[in-house]
Motif scaffolding. Structure first.
Motif, PDB file in Angstrom:
ATOM      1  N   SER A 189      75.166  93.378 105.948  1.00  0.00           N
ATOM      2  CA  SER A 189      76.556  93.422 106.392  1.00  0.00           C
ATOM      3  C   SER A 189      76.611  93.715 107.877  1.00  0.00           C
ATOM      4  CB  SER A 189      77.330  94.499 105.625  1.00  0.00           C
ATOM      5  OG  SER A 189      78.652  94.602 106.105  1.00  0.00           O
ATOM      6  N   VAL A 190      77.503  93.005 108.600  1.00  0.00           N
ATOM      7  CA  VAL A 190      77.663  93.250 110.034  1.00  0.00           C
ATOM      8  C   VAL A 190      78.238  94.634 110.269  1.00  0.00           C
ATOM      9  CG1 VAL A 190      78.842  92.500 112.139  1.00  0.00           C
ATOM     10  CG2 VAL A 190      77.932  90.807 110.542  1.00  0.00           C
ATOM     11  N   THR A 191      79.163  95.045 109.391  1.00  0.00           N
ATOM     12  CA  THR A 191      79.734  96.388 109.456  1.00  0.00           C
ATOM     13  C   THR A 191      78.902  97.320 108.590  1.00  0.00           C
ATOM     14  OG1 THR A 191      81.956  95.492 109.753  1.00  0.00           O
ATOM     15  CG2 THR A 191      81.797  97.774 109.053  1.00  0.00           C
ATOM     16  N   LEU A 192      78.532  98.475 109.111  1.00  0.00           N
ATOM     17  CA  LEU A 192      77.684  99.416 108.373  1.00  0.00           C
ATOM     18  C   LEU A 192      78.482 100.033 107.229  1.00  0.00           C
ATOM     19  CD1 LEU A 192      74.820 100.700 108.474  1.00  0.00           C
ATOM     20  CD2 LEU A 192      75.882 102.629 109.666  1.00  0.00           C
ATOM     21  N   THR A 193      78.075  99.755 106.008  1.00  0.00           N
ATOM     22  CA  THR A 193      78.777 100.266 104.830  1.00  0.00           C
ATOM     23  C   THR A 193      77.813 101.036 103.939  1.00  0.00           C
ATOM     24  OG1 THR A 193      78.373  98.187 103.634  1.00  0.00           O
ATOM     25  CG2 THR A 193      80.436  98.374 104.843  1.00  0.00           C
ATOM     26  N   MET A 194      78.382 101.884 103.075  1.00  0.00           N
ATOM     27  CA  MET A 194      77.572 102.662 102.145  1.00  0.00           C
ATOM     28  C   MET A 194      77.137 101.790 100.975  1.00  0.00           C
ATOM     29  SD  MET A 194      79.722 106.269 102.129  1.00  0.00           S
ATOM     30  CE  MET A 194      78.432 107.165 101.254  1.00  0.00           C
ATOM     31  N   ALA A 195      75.891 101.963 100.553  1.00  0.00           N
ATOM     32  CA  ALA A 195      75.391 101.186  99.415  1.00  0.00           C
ATOM     33  C   ALA A 195      76.171 101.512  98.148  1.00  0.00           C
ATOM     34  CB  ALA A 195      73.905 101.465  99.213  1.00  0.00           C
ATOM     35  N   TYR A 196      76.566 102.776  98.028  1.00  0.00           N
ATOM     36  CA  TYR A 196      77.348 103.211  96.869  1.00  0.00           C
ATOM     37  C   TYR A 196      78.612 103.891  97.386  1.00  0.00           C
ATOM     38  CZ  TYR A 196      72.683 102.616  94.974  1.00  0.00           C
ATOM     39  OH  TYR A 196      71.456 102.101  94.657  1.00  0.00           O
ATOM     40  N   PRO A 197      79.788 103.382  97.032  1.00  0.00           N
ATOM     41  CA  PRO A 197      81.037 103.970  97.538  1.00  0.00           C
ATOM     42  C   PRO A 197      81.097 105.470  97.279  1.00  0.00           C
ATOM     43  CG  PRO A 197      81.483 101.930  96.350  1.00  0.00           C
ATOM     44  CD  PRO A 197      80.031 102.249  96.124  1.00  0.00           C
ATOM     45  N   LEU A 198      81.683 106.176  98.217  1.00  0.00           N
ATOM     46  CA  LEU A 198      81.814 107.625  98.095  1.00  0.00           C
ATOM     47  C   LEU A 198      82.720 107.965  96.913  1.00  0.00           C
ATOM     48  CD1 LEU A 198      81.456 110.511  99.123  1.00  0.00           C
ATOM     49  CD2 LEU A 198      83.320 110.099 100.739  1.00  0.00           C
ATOM     50  N   LYS A 199      82.134 108.620  95.909  1.00  0.00           N
ATOM     51  CA  LYS A 199      82.902 109.026  94.731  1.00  0.00           C
ATOM     52  C   LYS A 199      82.999 110.549  94.711  1.00  0.00           C
ATOM     53  CE  LYS A 199      81.637 105.028  91.883  1.00  0.00           C
ATOM     54  NZ  LYS A 199      81.030 104.572  90.598  1.00  0.00           N
ATOM     55  N   CYS A 200      84.196 111.033  94.883  1.00  0.00           N
ATOM     56  CA  CYS A 200      84.409 112.472  94.889  1.00  0.00           C
ATOM     57  C   CYS A 200      85.829 112.771  94.416  1.00  0.00           C
ATOM     58  CB  CYS A 200      84.169 113.065  96.272  1.00  0.00           C
ATOM     59  SG  CYS A 200      85.084 112.250  97.577  1.00  0.00           S
ATOM     60  N   THR A 201      86.026 113.980  93.959  1.00  0.00           N
ATOM     61  CA  THR A 201      87.328 114.387  93.436  1.00  0.00           C
ATOM     62  C   THR A 201      87.960 115.406  94.367  1.00  0.00           C
ATOM     63  OG1 THR A 201      86.533 114.062  91.169  1.00  0.00           O
ATOM     64  CG2 THR A 201      88.537 115.379  91.462  1.00  0.00           C
TER      65      THR A 201
END
Length: 212
Positions: A189-201
């Motif tokens: 990806s050209v834009t740096l993204t997380m491999a796993y979306p941030l999951k938090c409550t």
């Protein structure tokens, strides 16, 4: 207004929204993984803003540690890790002859993690940005490029990210599964993204009113 101008404005709007979102996600992941940073942030916000209202844009200049946290997040996880420039004229740099119209590809991600420029570059240490910087040191920090071709939305980006991070730290505790957030990077990806979306409550902190 021509169609080309409309398309350009649309691209700029989408690019700014996308990179800002990723910057907030990465920075919050690092804050969650570093409880000492979270507590220090809350202490600063509490001393400046208090507990009777939410943080506002006018508070940001008085929150140097919050500014440092956002800068460190952008250093470690710059949303645009590759920069492109084109030489308008031929030139010579350290013995290398560069023809005109040559495209320069600059790896800002590598520069901002280079141990020759940064002490403990793989560690999230906002305190490094609370120290005075010389002009030479500024050129190693490139989340928005630099010079006349730097991002025109730099100031807006800082305000947006700092305000969002400040409110989320001020108003909520953040619960995650396990001890740490996985901050692996997604490939391709050209834009740096997380491999796993941030999951938090988010758990509201009762002493902070969720309104202005």
């Amino acid at each position: 207004m021509t169609k080309n101008v409309c398309y350009l404005l649309q691209d700029l709007l989408l690019a700014g929204t996308n990179t800002t979102t990723h910057a907030i996600e990465w920075t919050m992941a690092e804050i969650i993984n570093n409880p000492n940073v979270l507590e220090k942030l809350r202490e600063e916000i509490g001393s400046v803003v208090g507990k009777a209202r939410l943080i506002q844009e006018t508070d940001l200049p008085n929150l140097p540690y919050l500014q440092a946290v956002v800068k460190e997040g952008l250093r470690m996880h710059t949303p645009a890790p590759i920069l492109f420039r084109t030489f308008q004229e031929k030139c010579e740099i350290k013995g290398f002859h560069i023809p005109e119209k040559t495209t320069l590809i600059l790896n800002s991600y590598a520069i901002m993690r280079d141990p020759n420029f940064w002490e403990d570059p793989e560690e999230f240490k906002p305190e490094r940005f609370q120290e005075e910087e010389t002009r030479e040191e500024v050129l190693k920090y490139l989340p928005f490029s630099s010079g006349r071709r730097g991002c025109p939305g730099t100031s807006l980006a800082y305000v947006s990210v700092e305000n969002a991070i400040g409110v989320m730290v001020q108003c909520f505790d953040w619960k995650i599964k396990g001890d740490k957030v996985d901050i692996s990077e997604a490939p391709g990806s050209v834009t740096l993204t997380m491999a796993y979306p941030l999951k938090c409550t988010p758990v509201p902190r009762t002493q902070i009113p969720l309104r202005l």
